[in-house]
Design an enzyme around this catalytic site. Structure first.
Site, short mmCIF file in Angstrom:
data_model
loop_
_atom_site.label_atom_id
_atom_site.label_comp_id
_atom_site.label_asym_id
_atom_site.label_seq_id
_atom_site.Cartn_x
_atom_site.Cartn_y
_atom_site.Cartn_z
N THR A 184 24.49 38.84 45.28
CA THR A 184 25.19 39.12 44.02
C THR A 184 24.61 38.19 42.96
OG1 THR A 184 26.85 37.48 44.50
CG2 THR A 184 27.34 39.72 45.19
N LYS A 438 44.58 35.88 28.40
CA LYS A 438 45.99 35.69 28.70
C LYS A 438 46.70 35.14 27.47
CE LYS A 438 45.43 35.68 33.60
NZ LYS A 438 45.30 35.05 34.89
N TRP A 443 48.56 40.00 29.63
CA TRP A 443 47.11 40.16 29.69
C TRP A 443 46.60 41.14 28.63
CZ3 TRP A 443 45.73 40.70 35.66
CH2 TRP A 443 46.19 39.56 36.32
#
Ligand code: ADP
Length: 541
Positions: A184, A438, A443
């Site tokens: 990744t 946040k 959110w």
């Protein structure tokens, strides 16, 4: 009592055997890095893969050994994959867009023995050769004639291969044997290796072929613009031959003109890539007035597909957009936005609303969204939470245990994405967990803000980030890159967004910049952006 069916191990070599036996004449066309277009049938490609396997074995590569490729999509790259797979060795695709030091780190971590490299990437290898502790041979994917004078000891692939023949049989081994490794990109910390098995690759390719997923057939000609080194090449090196579909490999050229040329001359019906590639193609088409008479479907994934892109492909070029979501850890396919009967009759904006979603999963993937405590959230198409998945082609841990335990007590893997799921099982990503803003305990989705901002005709690229705020914790800051020759202002943007989102989602400020930093896979580098705006003084403070 056990079933009495045969135990036929799901190994990847069987995919190429099937293609060569039942679709033997179908071609793999490649634009070579050296320039010319070459063609090879699945039957002959299998022969060359057997030759690679025989030569590898002759050179001492054995079951379980890793070999790296630093290469574009070509038939040669595919032969090397299948050659390695056929003796139980492991293909390790390396992303050449990583920093050279990161590439060296990955090659050493995987303990790769051979490195197969395209001419284009030789300069990178020259730079890091001294750091490579396990590489014994560097094989350049070309012939002696094109082999440059290198400061390194390298071998020309064609000559290496010609020293043997294809009189070889695949080795037999367990289907759970490791098949490939893909790291990744590691926006934070070192990259982590995802290890696919033969079984997971075969099951994943079968899942990808479901009609409501990629739905390939032997009548398709598939152009994987997405490189084999990006998230297991989105499975196309397995799913296309499994379906008997022809392949058109674009090599090193991914500009709009080069891709259009292949789509047109090779009568490609199906193609796949990240949105950036399609921006270049659409731009080329608009500039030249060219059309896409043969192309039927385009898969867009890796990051969210902008609404305007779906609309252009479908309305202006009569190409069906297949929005897809996935990640390296999922082999990579997680969901695809094809229209179930519940949505099939929608038109216009209502249809685009659904196509903006990342879609529903294939058989083999289970999904849920939870809050931070692991409690499941309702499937109402608006309550978002952490997106978690499980299935036979989803990772259970990283190579060498890096990163520790990654599954929850029910065996679900936390994708790091934030999403909601609707009543029909359509998932929509609203953010990365680490990017979500946040504000006052609630959110705010940065992807939603960005999608709306790029809908403004003068915006080329947009990124929303959270900036510290004494009262609300964080408030959104919108960073935009204007389209060439335009001059949008903060006020233009705010007025444009007004009414399109909840009031408390409105960015506190807009900053115009000439460039936004990107990761090795072309995504916006939010960490770098947050860092450079960490002391930004919002006008609302
Ligand atoms: P890399 O960062 O190297 O590209 P991955 O391909 O594994 O690595 O990235 C996976 C991530 O990309 C997903 O977790 C998700 O955040 C993002 N992503 C992939 N497809 C989409 C999509 N269609 N819409 C939004 N985000 C996506």
């Amino acid at each position: 009592m056990l079933g009495l069916m045969q135990n036929w191990p799901l190994t990847c070599n069987k995919i190429l055997d099937h293609a060569a036996t039942y679709h033997g004449n179908r071609e793999v066309v490649s634009r070579l890095v050296e320039g010319p277009i070459t063609r090879i049938s699945y039957k002959d490609l299998r022969g060359r893969a057997l030759q690679v396997a025989k030569r590898l074995e002759h050179d001492g590569i054995v079951f379980g050994d890793r070999c790296a490729t630093l290469a574009w999509n070509t038939a040669r790259h595919m032969e090397v994959w299948y050659g390695l797979l056929g003796i139980g060795a492991i293909y390790h695709t390396v992303n050449p867009r990583l920093f050279p030091d990161q590439i060296a780190w990955i090659l050493n971590h995987a303990e790769d023995r051979f490195l197969f490299v395209d001419l284009t990437f030789l300069p990178i290898v020259e730079k890091i050769r001294d750091q490579l502790t396990t590489i014994e041979k560097i094989i350049v994917l070309t012939d002696a004639e094109h082999l440059p004078e290198a400061g390194l000891s390298v071998i020309a692939y064609e000559e290496w291969l010609a020293e043997t023949d294809s009189d070889f049989a695949w080795k037999a081994f367990d289907e759970n044997t490791a098949a490939g490794i893909c790291y990744t990109s590691g926006t934070t910390g070192n990259p982590k290796g995802v290890v696919y098995s033969h079984r997971s690759n075969v099951l994943h390719a079968m899942a990808a072929l479901q009609v409501d997923m990629l739905g390939l057939s032997s009548r398709d000609r598939v152009l994987p613009v997405v490189p084999l080194f990006h998230a297991n090449g989105w499975s196309l090196a397995f799913s296309a031959p499994m379906a008997g579909a022809g392949l058109v490999m674009p090599g090193a050229r991914m500009d709009g003109e080069a891709i259009w040329e292949l789509l047109d001359t090779e009568k490609v019906t199906f193609t796949a890539a990240v949105p950036t590639v399609w921006l270049m193609l659409l731009d080329y088409l608009e500039r030249t007035g060219k059309a896409l008479p043969y192309l039927e479907r385009v898969v867009i994934g890796g990051s969210a597909c902008p609404r305007a892109m779906t609309e252009k492909f479908e309305t202006n070029y009569d190409v069906r957009v297949i929005h897809a979501w996935g990640m390296t850890e999922m082999s990579p396919l997680g969901s695809v936005c094809t229209l179930k009967p519940e949505y099939a009759d929608l038109e216009g904006e209502a249809r685009l609303d659904i196509q903006e979603k990342q879609g529903h999963p294939p058989f083999t993937i289970e999904m849920k969204v939870t809050d931070d405590d692991g409690v499941e959230r309702p499937w109402d198409g608006k309550t978002f939470g952490r997106l978690k998945v499980r299935g036979p082609a989803v990772t259970s841990s990283y190579f060498k245990g890096e990163g520790g335990e990654v599954l929850d007590e029910d065996g679900f893997f936390d994708t790091g994405d934030v999403a909601h799921i609707d009543a029909h099982g359509y998932m929509q990503i609203t953010d990365r967990a680490k990017d979500v803003i946040k504000s006052g305990g609630e959110w705010i989705s940065t992807i939603d803000l960005e999608n709306i901002a790029v809908g403004h005709p003068e915006v080329a690229e947009a990124a929303a980030i959270g900036v510290a705020h004494p009262k609300w914790d964080e408030r959104p800051l919108l960073v935009i890159v204007p389209r060439e020759g335009t001059n949008p202002t903060r006020e233009d943007l705010l007025a444009f967004m007004q009414g399109k989102i909840a009031k408390w989602w409105m960015p506190d400020d807009v900053v115009i910049v000439s460039e936004i930093p990107h990761t090795a896979t072309g995504k916006i580098k939010k960490t770098a952006l947050r860092e450079s705006f960490s002391n930004y003084q919002l006008p609302t403070i």
